[in-house]
Design an enzyme around this catalytic site. Structure first.
Site, mmCIF file in Angstrom:
data_model
loop_
_atom_site.group_PDB
_atom_site.id
_atom_site.type_symbol
_atom_site.label_atom_id
_atom_site.label_comp_id
_atom_site.label_asym_id
_atom_site.label_seq_id
_atom_site.Cartn_x
_atom_site.Cartn_y
_atom_site.Cartn_z
ATOM 1 N N ARG A 1 4.996 8.132 19.222
ATOM 2 C CA ARG A 1 5.826 8.770 20.244
ATOM 3 C C ARG A 1 5.992 10.259 19.950
ATOM 4 O O ARG A 1 5.933 11.092 20.864
ATOM 5 C CB ARG A 1 7.176 8.058 20.327
ATOM 6 C CG ARG A 1 7.042 6.606 20.764
ATOM 7 C CD ARG A 1 8.297 5.789 20.561
ATOM 8 N NE ARG A 1 9.355 6.170 21.501
ATOM 9 C CZ ARG A 1 10.502 5.500 21.631
ATOM 10 N NH1 ARG A 1 10.721 4.417 20.883
ATOM 11 N NH2 ARG A 1 11.409 5.888 22.503
ATOM 12 N N THR B 1 8.256 -1.045 22.963
ATOM 13 C CA THR B 1 6.815 -1.204 22.776
ATOM 14 C C THR B 1 6.421 -2.663 22.896
ATOM 15 O O THR B 1 7.061 -3.537 22.314
ATOM 16 C CB THR B 1 6.393 -0.673 21.388
ATOM 17 O OG1 THR B 1 6.810 0.685 21.257
ATOM 18 C CG2 THR B 1 4.888 -0.759 21.204
ATOM 19 N N LEU C 1 7.801 -3.648 15.954
ATOM 20 C CA LEU C 1 7.517 -2.750 17.059
ATOM 21 C C LEU C 1 8.853 -2.322 17.663
ATOM 22 O O LEU C 1 9.811 -3.099 17.686
ATOM 23 C CB LEU C 1 6.674 -3.441 18.138
ATOM 24 C CG LEU C 1 5.266 -3.890 17.750
ATOM 25 C CD1 LEU C 1 4.617 -4.650 18.914
ATOM 26 C CD2 LEU C 1 4.393 -2.704 17.348
ATOM 27 N N ASP C 2 8.922 -1.090 18.153
ATOM 28 C CA ASP C 2 10.117 -0.646 18.855
ATOM 29 C C ASP C 2 10.421 -1.607 19.994
ATOM 30 O O ASP C 2 9.512 -2.239 20.558
ATOM 31 C CB ASP C 2 9.912 0.755 19.437
ATOM 32 C CG ASP C 2 9.846 1.835 18.372
ATOM 33 O OD1 ASP C 2 10.232 1.556 17.224
ATOM 34 O OD2 ASP C 2 9.399 2.955 18.700
ATOM 35 N N MET C 3 11.686 -1.689 20.374
ATOM 36 C CA MET C 3 12.097 -2.577 21.449
ATOM 37 C C MET C 3 11.292 -2.322 22.733
ATOM 38 O O MET C 3 10.894 -3.249 23.434
ATOM 39 C CB MET C 3 13.591 -2.391 21.728
ATOM 40 C CG MET C 3 14.165 -3.329 22.768
ATOM 41 S SD MET C 3 15.960 -3.130 22.879
ATOM 42 C CE MET C 3 16.337 -4.240 24.222
#
Length: 220
Positions: A168, A71, A67-69
């Protein structure tokens, strides 16, 4: 010249807790907080990987997906190469069910829909992604509106492909929902956090063959 400190070089807040949702001899499912990396970066080691490795008494955590930082939400981590391979195959075959919750930065029209946009990396502005109908890779998302106010929309996303920044871009792009996620510092306006949460994760346990379902609500 005095410069502000680069926030990307600062370690994550140690007070941010990593919640373990499920754990057995084969795999672990965690609820990653916003602001913590999935894996170590070039300058920051603190991550889901590093924290699990410290807690697993010598067992090497094998990250199956990321997961993105910014998220938050559910991540599954394997404890053996065999389990890792099995779980990765489920992701590749798209038999894993995932649902995200997002808060969008404006009220949108409609209650549900589907988005298909071909994506490529922006090589001059990484990690930003671009829509390109000539060379882009397919990305497909379905969505459903949960609630709306005069200036925000709470929404569920179901990604059917796994492109970088897919949700996003699908939220922000004019050919998507044209409504950036609140706190998106790349495709919208920076805030205290990215309001995107991986709230539902469902997959088959590689050993028991039981279909596991996990759900953690968003805290926004």
């Amino acid at each position: 010249i005095e410069l502000d400190e680069n926030p990307f070089l600062q370690p994550a807040d140690e007070s941010i807790q990593l919640d373990v949702v499920y754990d057995d001899d084969y795999l672990t499912v965690v609820n990653k907080p916003s602001g913590l990396r999935s894996v170590p970066g070039v300058d920051i080691f603190d991550s889901v990987y590093s924290r699990l490795k410290s807690a697993m008494n010598g067992v090497e955590p094998l990250i199956v997906h990321r997961l993105d930082m910014g998220t938050s939400g559910l991540l599954v981590v394997a404890k053996t190469p065999e389990i890792h391979k099995h779980l990765q195959r489920q992701f590749l075959l798209r038999t894993v069910s995932k649902r995200y919750t997002a808060l969008l930065s404006r009220a949108i029209e409609g209650t549900e829909g589907s988005i298909d946009l071909p994506l490529i990396p922006d090589h001059f502005n990484r990690p930003r992604q671009l829509v390109c109908y000539e060379t882009g890779k397919p990305s497909h998302t379905t969505w459903q509106m949960i609630a709306t106010t005069d200036d925000t929309t709470l929404i569920h996303f179901w990604p059917h492909t796994g492109r970088t920044h897919q949700l996003r871009v699908h939220a922000a792009h004019p050919q998507g929902l044209d409504a950036p996620i609140v706190g998106d510092d790349i495709y919208g306006t920076a805030g205290t956090r990215l309001h995107l949460h991986a709230g539902v994760l469902e997959f088959v346990h590689p050993k028991t063959r039981e279909r596991l379902h996990f759900e953690v609500p968003a805290d926004f």
